[in-house]
Structure formats: C-alpha cells, structure tokens
Scaffold this motif. Structure first.
Motif, PDB file in Angstrom:
ATOM      1  N   THR A  60      13.231  20.542  31.146  1.00  0.00           N
ATOM      2  CA  THR A  60      13.442  21.555  32.170  1.00  0.00           C
ATOM      3  C   THR A  60      14.863  21.451  32.716  1.00  0.00           C
ATOM      4  N   ALA A  61      15.463  20.262  32.626  1.00  0.00           N
ATOM      5  CA  ALA A  61      16.849  20.041  33.045  1.00  0.00           C
ATOM      6  C   ALA A  61      17.632  19.613  31.813  1.00  0.00           C
ATOM      7  N   LYS A  62      18.948  19.638  31.900  1.00  0.00           N
ATOM      8  CA  LYS A  62      19.777  19.226  30.773  1.00  0.00           C
ATOM      9  C   LYS A  62      19.575  17.738  30.503  1.00  0.00           C
ATOM     10  N   GLY A  63      19.455  17.389  29.228  1.00  0.00           N
ATOM     11  CA  GLY A  63      19.203  16.013  28.827  1.00  0.00           C
ATOM     12  C   GLY A  63      20.376  15.087  29.096  1.00  0.00           C
ATOM     13  N   GLU A  64      20.065  13.866  29.446  1.00  0.00           N
ATOM     14  CA  GLU A  64      21.069  12.822  29.649  1.00  0.00           C
ATOM     15  C   GLU A  64      21.209  12.026  28.363  1.00  0.00           C
ATOM     16  N   GLU A  65      22.197  11.136  28.306  1.00  0.00           N
ATOM     17  CA  GLU A  65      22.434  10.323  27.122  1.00  0.00           C
ATOM     18  C   GLU A  65      21.154   9.581  26.734  1.00  0.00           C
ATOM     19  N   LEU A  96      17.014  19.319  20.773  1.00  0.00           N
ATOM     20  CA  LEU A  96      16.971  20.140  19.557  1.00  0.00           C
ATOM     21  C   LEU A  96      18.348  20.692  19.230  1.00  0.00           C
ATOM     22  N   ARG A  97      19.139  20.993  20.268  1.00  0.00           N
ATOM     23  CA  ARG A  97      20.488  21.547  20.084  1.00  0.00           C
ATOM     24  C   ARG A  97      21.366  21.059  21.229  1.00  0.00           C
ATOM     25  N   SER A  98      22.669  21.165  21.056  1.00  0.00           N
ATOM     26  CA  SER A  98      23.607  20.647  22.056  1.00  0.00           C
ATOM     27  C   SER A  98      23.446  21.307  23.422  1.00  0.00           C
ATOM     28  N   SER A  99      22.981  22.546  23.466  1.00  0.00           N
ATOM     29  CA  SER A  99      22.786  23.222  24.748  1.00  0.00           C
ATOM     30  C   SER A  99      21.659  22.582  25.567  1.00  0.00           C
ATOM     31  N   ASP A 100      20.848  21.732  24.930  1.00  0.00           N
ATOM     32  CA  ASP A 100      19.792  21.010  25.643  1.00  0.00           C
ATOM     33  C   ASP A 100      20.357  19.823  26.425  1.00  0.00           C
ATOM     34  N   CYS A 101      21.604  19.433  26.131  1.00  0.00           N
ATOM     35  CA  CYS A 101      22.209  18.237  26.717  1.00  0.00           C
ATOM     36  C   CYS A 101      23.151  18.588  27.871  1.00  0.00           C
ATOM     37  N   ALA A 102      23.329  17.634  28.773  1.00  0.00           N
ATOM     38  CA  ALA A 102      24.232  17.791  29.909  1.00  0.00           C
ATOM     39  C   ALA A 102      25.684  17.883  29.430  1.00  0.00           C
ATOM     40  N   ALA A 103      26.570  18.270  30.335  1.00  0.00           N
ATOM     41  CA  ALA A 103      27.999  18.383  30.020  1.00  0.00           C
ATOM     42  C   ALA A 103      28.527  17.037  29.527  1.00  0.00           C
ATOM     43  N   CYS A 122      24.073  17.158  20.906  1.00  0.00           N
ATOM     44  CA  CYS A 122      22.805  16.792  20.276  1.00  0.00           C
ATOM     45  C   CYS A 122      23.116  16.360  18.839  1.00  0.00           C
ATOM     46  N   ALA A 123      22.863  15.091  18.524  1.00  0.00           N
ATOM     47  CA  ALA A 123      23.202  14.560  17.194  1.00  0.00           C
ATOM     48  C   ALA A 123      22.040  13.731  16.655  1.00  0.00           C
ATOM     49  N   ARG A 124      21.948  13.681  15.333  1.00  0.00           N
ATOM     50  CA  ARG A 124      20.857  12.959  14.670  1.00  0.00           C
ATOM     51  C   ARG A 124      20.927  11.464  14.963  1.00  0.00           C
ATOM     52  N   HIS A 125      19.747  10.887  15.205  1.00  0.00           N
ATOM     53  CA  HIS A 125      19.609   9.447  15.400  1.00  0.00           C
ATOM     54  C   HIS A 125      18.312   9.080  14.688  1.00  0.00           C
ATOM     55  N   PHE A 126      18.426   8.463  13.533  1.00  0.00           N
ATOM     56  CA  PHE A 126      17.306   8.268  12.609  1.00  0.00           C
ATOM     57  C   PHE A 126      16.782   9.647  12.239  1.00  0.00           C
ATOM     58  N   TRP A 127      15.492   9.904  12.457  1.00  0.00           N
ATOM     59  CA  TRP A 127      14.916  11.174  12.016  1.00  0.00           C
ATOM     60  C   TRP A 127      14.655  12.118  13.176  1.00  0.00           C
ATOM     61  N   CYS A 137      20.721  13.233  22.731  1.00  0.00           N
ATOM     62  CA  CYS A 137      21.985  13.532  23.401  1.00  0.00           C
ATOM     63  C   CYS A 137      22.892  12.303  23.324  1.00  0.00           C
ATOM     64  N   LYS A 138      24.084  12.523  22.797  1.00  0.00           N
ATOM     65  CA  LYS A 138      25.078  11.454  22.651  1.00  0.00           C
ATOM     66  C   LYS A 138      26.391  11.932  23.266  1.00  0.00           C
ATOM     67  N   PRO A 139      27.257  10.987  23.689  1.00  0.00           N
ATOM     68  CA  PRO A 139      28.518  11.398  24.326  1.00  0.00           C
ATOM     69  C   PRO A 139      29.513  12.021  23.353  1.00  0.00           C
TER      70      PRO A 139
END
Length: 111
Positions: A26-31, A36-43, A47-52, A56-58
C-alpha cells in the motif's frame, strides 16, 4: 420463537468488494521489500532480481560497481541484479587501472 430477519423484496445481496491481497504494497517498498516493478519501491530504490524473486535495492552511487550489459535483454539472466547508476552517472570501465591490470570492473562515473 426466534428472531426473524426482515428482508425487503428486491434487495438481493450485493457481492462485497474483496480487499486487496496482502502482498500488494500500500506504501512504497523500502530496501529489502518484495516488489514487481521499480515503481513499487521508494525513491532511490529500484526493483531488481534477488534469487527467484524481486526486491527493492538501492540505486547505485558514484564509485559503486555496476553491471554493463553488452547484449540487450541479458539483464534478465542474472540471479542477483544490481540497480542502474543514479541520475548523472554512467556505468563505465574503471579508469584507475595499473599497466598490467586487465580487470573488466565497471563503476558508476560522472558523464
């Protein structure tokens, strides 16, 4: 005997709106949060793959190691993706290499 329910004619039960699934943020994801996509993450995060899954990564800052992709679409083959370089930076071959160093290390550098 018992309580009777009053029903008015013509008032069928309307389907209730189901709440959004719990995994949809419901809010932007933290690290470290799943995405699912970069727009799901905070400023400052992507959004990048980590295993499968994806998390959210910096976004990379100046001097940090980055991944240079030679072929379009090769980014999807990585198990541990890195984010892109921040605004104003480009992923380039590291400059401070000695004469015998043939390292292919790329870092985020100013344009």
């Amino acid at each position: 005997h018992g309580a009777t329910e009053l029903e008015e004619p013509g008032t069928e039960a309307l389907p209730r709106r189901t709440p959004a699934p719990a995994w949809i943020p419901t809010a932007k994801g933290e690290e470290g949060d799943l995405c699912l996509r970069s727009s799901d993450c905070a400023a400052g995060l992507c959004c990048a793959r980590h295993f499968w899954s994806k998390m959210c990564k910096p976004v990379l800052r100046e001097g940090q190691v980055c991944t240079r992709h030679r072929r379009k679409g090769s980014h999807g083959l990585e198990i541990f993706q890195r984010c892109h370089c921040a605004e104003g930076l480009a992923c380039r071959l590291q400059r401070e290499l000695g004469p015998g160093d043939t390292s292919r290390l790329h870092t985020c550098q100013r344009h």
